[in-house]
Design a protein around this motif. Structure first.
Motif, short mmCIF file in Angstrom:
data_model
loop_
_atom_site.label_atom_id
_atom_site.label_comp_id
_atom_site.label_asym_id
_atom_site.label_seq_id
_atom_site.Cartn_x
_atom_site.Cartn_y
_atom_site.Cartn_z
N ALA A 124 -21.24 -25.45 -7.30
CA ALA A 124 -19.94 -25.55 -7.97
C ALA A 124 -20.05 -26.43 -9.21
O ALA A 124 -19.49 -26.12 -10.27
N ALA A 125 -20.79 -27.53 -9.09
CA ALA A 125 -20.94 -28.44 -10.21
C ALA A 125 -21.77 -27.81 -11.33
O ALA A 125 -21.40 -27.90 -12.52
N VAL A 126 -22.87 -27.16 -10.98
CA VAL A 126 -23.76 -26.58 -11.99
C VAL A 126 -23.11 -25.39 -12.69
O VAL A 126 -23.04 -25.32 -13.93
N PHE A 127 -22.62 -24.44 -11.90
CA PHE A 127 -22.04 -23.21 -12.48
C PHE A 127 -20.74 -23.52 -13.20
O PHE A 127 -20.50 -23.04 -14.31
N GLY A 128 -19.91 -24.34 -12.56
CA GLY A 128 -18.66 -24.71 -13.20
C GLY A 128 -18.88 -25.53 -14.45
O GLY A 128 -18.22 -25.34 -15.48
N GLY A 129 -19.85 -26.46 -14.39
CA GLY A 129 -20.15 -27.28 -15.56
C GLY A 129 -20.68 -26.46 -16.72
O GLY A 129 -20.33 -26.71 -17.88
N ALA A 130 -21.52 -25.48 -16.42
CA ALA A 130 -22.07 -24.63 -17.48
C ALA A 130 -20.96 -23.83 -18.16
O ALA A 130 -20.94 -23.72 -19.39
N ILE A 134 -19.62 -24.04 -22.09
CA ILE A 134 -19.49 -22.87 -22.97
C ILE A 134 -18.08 -22.80 -23.54
O ILE A 134 -17.88 -22.53 -24.74
N HIS A 135 -17.09 -23.04 -22.70
CA HIS A 135 -15.70 -23.01 -23.15
C HIS A 135 -15.44 -24.08 -24.20
O HIS A 135 -14.70 -23.86 -25.17
N LEU A 136 -16.06 -25.24 -24.01
CA LEU A 136 -15.88 -26.34 -24.97
C LEU A 136 -16.52 -26.00 -26.31
O LEU A 136 -15.94 -26.29 -27.37
N ASP A 146 -11.33 -18.70 -16.48
CA ASP A 146 -12.72 -18.41 -16.14
C ASP A 146 -13.45 -19.69 -15.71
O ASP A 146 -14.25 -19.68 -14.77
N VAL A 147 -13.16 -20.77 -16.41
CA VAL A 147 -13.81 -22.05 -16.09
C VAL A 147 -13.36 -22.53 -14.71
O VAL A 147 -14.18 -22.96 -13.88
N GLY A 154 -19.59 -20.43 -8.28
CA GLY A 154 -20.88 -21.11 -8.27
C GLY A 154 -21.23 -21.62 -6.89
O GLY A 154 -22.39 -21.57 -6.47
N ALA A 155 -20.22 -22.09 -6.16
CA ALA A 155 -20.45 -22.54 -4.79
C ALA A 155 -20.93 -21.38 -3.92
O ALA A 155 -21.86 -21.51 -3.11
#
Length: 219
Positions: A124-130, A134-136, A146-147, A154-155
């Motif tokens: 969740a941290a890796v996929f959500g952070g990525a 990208i959104h930023l 999507d974010v 991701g989890a």
């Protein structure tokens, strides 16, 4: 007798899945993102039928069952809402976090072990952070919905196995490109293309049809 039992179980899963569609559709209607109930009910019923078949055929252990069931129930209405309204409403994406936390806790306690919960949290941290990054950097490429959704997915992907995280990301991108081509060809120009359906479909496929090397596949 076994075939009758399996058939009745598959029917039960399908009926139970269809029964969830009016509730999720009502929540989306309150969020000004209405969807049609009949297609949602049919798709959830079909999806849970596939989940039941995979479980009964030994595709993965029974402790994994809560995760693809929950994913199916939420993925269909969210994908339909995003396709129609280009939105992934908070009314479903935010409650998905505690719902999946409960599903992973159940799976971990009934056979998945602490490693499953650990991978899910890290995923969740890796996929959500990525996706947040990208959104930023390119706000037009990914929406806020999507974010928010990406952490949950991701989890799921990491719980399947770390290779599924990369596979899910690539598959989601390819599905989104295919959707953009279809919409562009039918409307004469490329309209806003939602990324949610691609993300959801990729995660669902990885969760229900994991490869032989995935963590959730026995032996």
């Amino acid at each position: 007798m076994d075939q009758v039992y399996c058939g009745l179980l598959l029917l039960l899963f399908a009926v139970a899945g269809a029964a969830t569609a009016p509730a999720t559709a009502a929540l989306l209607r309150r969020a000004d993102a209405p969807i049609a109930v009949p297609p949602a009910a049919g798709l959830v019923a079909l999806g849970l039928g596939v989940v039941c078949w995979r479980w009964q055929s030994g595709g993965w252990p029974g402790w994994w069952l809560p995760v693809p069931c929950l994913l199916t129930v939420l993925a269909v209405p969210l994908a339909l809402a995003d396709l129609r309204h280009l939105r992934l409403p908070d009314v479903l994406t935010l409650p998905a976090y505690p719902a999946f936390a409960a599903a992973f806790a159940t799976a971990a306690a009934t056979g998945g072990g602490p490693a499953l919960a650990g991978r899910a949290l890290a995923g969740a941290a890796v996929f959500g952070g990525a996706h947040a990054l990208i959104h930023l950097c390119a706000p037009g490429s990914l929406g806020a919905g999507d974010v928010k959704l990406s952490g949950v997915l991701g989890a799921v992907l990491a719980a399947v196995g770390w290779p599924a995280v990369l596979l899910g990301a690539v598959a989601a991108a390819l599905l989104s490109v295919a959707l953009a081509m279809c919409r562009g060809s039918t409307r004469g120009q490329a309209p806003g293309v939602p990324h949610g359906p691609g993300l959801l479909a990729a995660a669902w496929l990885c969760a229900v049809l994991p490869s032989a090397g995935a963590e959730v596949v026995p032996g």
